[in-house]
Write an enzyme that holds these catalytic residues in place. Sequence first.
Site, PDB file in Angstrom:
ATOM      1  N   LYS A 119     -40.284 -49.457  83.447  1.00 38.07           N
ATOM      2  CA  LYS A 119     -37.996 -50.196  84.079  1.00 38.07           C
ATOM      3  C   LYS A 119     -37.203 -50.271  83.060  1.00 38.07           C
ATOM      4  O   LYS A 119     -36.531 -50.112  83.183  1.00 38.07           O
ATOM      5  CB  LYS A 119     -38.702 -51.383  84.359  1.00 38.07           C
ATOM      6  CG  LYS A 119     -40.047 -51.995  85.662  1.00 38.07           C
ATOM      7  CD  LYS A 119     -39.192 -50.859  86.972  1.00 38.07           C
ATOM      8  CE  LYS A 119     -40.229 -50.706  88.692  1.00 38.07           C
ATOM      9  NZ  LYS A 119     -39.466 -50.564  89.548  1.00 38.07           N
TER      10      LYS A 119
ATOM     11  N   ASN B 268     -37.079 -48.186  95.343  1.00 42.63           N
ATOM     12  CA  ASN B 268     -37.633 -49.865  95.101  1.00 42.63           C
ATOM     13  C   ASN B 268     -38.977 -48.931  94.914  1.00 42.63           C
ATOM     14  O   ASN B 268     -39.741 -50.476  94.291  1.00 42.63           O
ATOM     15  CB  ASN B 268     -37.480 -50.778  96.483  1.00 42.63           C
ATOM     16  CG  ASN B 268     -38.394 -51.873  96.632  1.00 42.63           C
ATOM     17  OD1 ASN B 268     -38.392 -52.363  96.127  1.00 42.63           O
ATOM     18  ND2 ASN B 268     -39.184 -51.336  97.236  1.00 42.63           N
TER      19      ASN B 268
ATOM     20  N   TYR C 280     -45.864 -50.248  82.586  1.00 41.15           N
ATOM     21  CA  TYR C 280     -45.284 -51.009  83.306  1.00 41.15           C
ATOM     22  C   TYR C 280     -43.558 -50.953  82.819  1.00 41.15           C
ATOM     23  O   TYR C 280     -42.681 -50.886  83.784  1.00 41.15           O
ATOM     24  CB  TYR C 280     -45.469 -51.670  84.347  1.00 41.15           C
ATOM     25  CG  TYR C 280     -44.862 -52.315  85.759  1.00 41.15           C
ATOM     26  CD1 TYR C 280     -44.498 -51.979  86.674  1.00 41.15           C
ATOM     27  CD2 TYR C 280     -43.943 -54.159  85.358  1.00 41.15           C
ATOM     28  CE1 TYR C 280     -43.642 -52.741  87.926  1.00 41.15           C
ATOM     29  CE2 TYR C 280     -42.710 -54.510  86.030  1.00 41.15           C
ATOM     30  CZ  TYR C 280     -42.839 -54.149  87.403  1.00 41.15           C
ATOM     31  OH  TYR C 280     -42.133 -53.941  88.695  1.00 41.15           O
ATOM     32  N   ALA C 281     -43.545 -51.689  82.146  1.00 39.55           N
ATOM     33  CA  ALA C 281     -41.819 -51.853  81.503  1.00 39.55           C
ATOM     34  C   ALA C 281     -41.463 -51.251  80.915  1.00 39.55           C
ATOM     35  O   ALA C 281     -40.049 -50.787  81.039  1.00 39.55           O
ATOM     36  CB  ALA C 281     -42.537 -53.256  80.318  1.00 39.55           C
ATOM     37  N   ALA C 282     -42.247 -50.309  80.781  1.00 37.27           N
ATOM     38  CA  ALA C 282     -41.525 -48.804  79.831  1.00 37.27           C
ATOM     39  C   ALA C 282     -40.928 -48.024  80.722  1.00 37.27           C
ATOM     40  O   ALA C 282     -40.173 -47.753  80.788  1.00 37.27           O
ATOM     41  CB  ALA C 282     -42.844 -48.078  78.851  1.00 37.27           C
TER      42      ALA C 282
ATOM     43  N   SER D  81     -36.902 -54.706  86.539  1.00 42.04           N
ATOM     44  CA  SER D  81     -37.438 -55.623  86.471  1.00 42.04           C
ATOM     45  C   SER D  81     -36.974 -56.145  84.837  1.00 42.04           C
ATOM     46  O   SER D  81     -36.827 -55.631  83.782  1.00 42.04           O
ATOM     47  CB  SER D  81     -39.326 -55.430  86.124  1.00 42.04           C
ATOM     48  OG  SER D  81     -39.686 -56.776  85.942  1.00 42.04           O
TER      49      SER D  81
ATOM     50  N   THR E 105     -26.734 -54.174  85.114  1.00 45.56           N
ATOM     51  CA  THR E 105     -27.288 -54.676  85.553  1.00 45.56           C
ATOM     52  C   THR E 105     -27.385 -55.856  86.060  1.00 45.56           C
ATOM     53  O   THR E 105     -27.459 -56.560  85.299  1.00 45.56           O
ATOM     54  CB  THR E 105     -28.928 -54.500  84.964  1.00 45.56           C
ATOM     55  OG1 THR E 105     -29.545 -53.114  84.351  1.00 45.56           O
ATOM     56  CG2 THR E 105     -30.320 -55.395  85.569  1.00 45.56           C
TER      57      THR E 105
ATOM     58  N   ARG F   6     -43.023 -53.017 102.799  1.00 44.19           N
ATOM     59  CA  ARG F   6     -43.254 -55.050 102.915  1.00 44.19           C
ATOM     60  C   ARG F   6     -42.809 -54.409 101.319  1.00 44.19           C
ATOM     61  O   ARG F   6     -41.861 -54.144 101.088  1.00 44.19           O
ATOM     62  CB  ARG F   6     -45.116 -54.388 102.608  1.00 44.19           C
ATOM     63  CG  ARG F   6     -45.589 -53.407 100.852  1.00 44.19           C
ATOM     64  CD  ARG F   6     -46.790 -53.324 101.341  1.00 44.19           C
ATOM     65  NE  ARG F   6     -47.119 -52.647  99.777  1.00 44.19           N
ATOM     66  CZ  ARG F   6     -47.269 -52.652  99.025  1.00 44.19           C
ATOM     67  NH1 ARG F   6     -47.452 -54.127  98.631  1.00 44.19           N
ATOM     68  NH2 ARG F   6     -47.558 -51.724  98.022  1.00 44.19           N
TER      69      ARG F   6
END
Length: 244
Positions: free
Chosen positions: A156, A87, A152-154, A139, A235, A11
């Site tokens: 990524k 992903n 979450y930021a850490a 991200s 990136t 998905r």
Amino acid sequence: MLNVLVTGGSRGLGLAIARKLASEGYQVIAVARHASSELEAASQGAAADGAGSVNFRAFDLSDIGFIPAFVAGLVRDFGPLHGLVNNAGVGTSGILATMRDEQIEKLLHLNVVSPIVLTKYAVRSMMVGGSGRIVNIGSVVAVTGYSGLSVYAASKAAFGGFTRSLARELGPLGITVNSVAPGFVDTDMTSELTGAQRSQIVRRSALRRLPGGGDVAEAVAFLFSDKARNITGTTMTVDAGNTA
């Protein structure tokens, strides 16, 4: 036909990437815990198109101890791997001071440890062939920050160092390693955004819109192409200019 492993491929972004790579002629192996009707439709569409294919394999990437056998099984069933798109991940939000310890551990486990271990075993197949492509889905919050997404930021941000250092390790073997950093894209992971939050993000974007999953998939396909053969350790940001 070159084999590409796409995690979280049932998905959202993963499915969009699987569809795009199949249209480019790759044999895509989409990995997720469960299949979806959208993935089945993508598989049928790829078969009708005749360029590439989309195949599903069920696996829970949190079961790290089973990853070596899982990758060995894929190589046995499909042949050597040419590419990997890391992903899969969870986007659990929460203020750090009140976030449960088990949530923090689970997020870092799936977003950091699992893809690193998976890459370890997948890349061995690429090393034999002397070529390959690895794309890590990061991200923009890894570099800009966003309230409620510190953990979450850490996770990524970890992909940044992983991508650059692994590119150095694998470059002499003809394998490129890059990252794609999407902004806020219309997927299940951003469904928790309120209308006001979404509007604010759009206003901050240079192009005054949100990118779509197809835009991210195009970036991944480019990094898999011969046009990107001399691009590694970098990136690519796809955020409609939100971080410009």
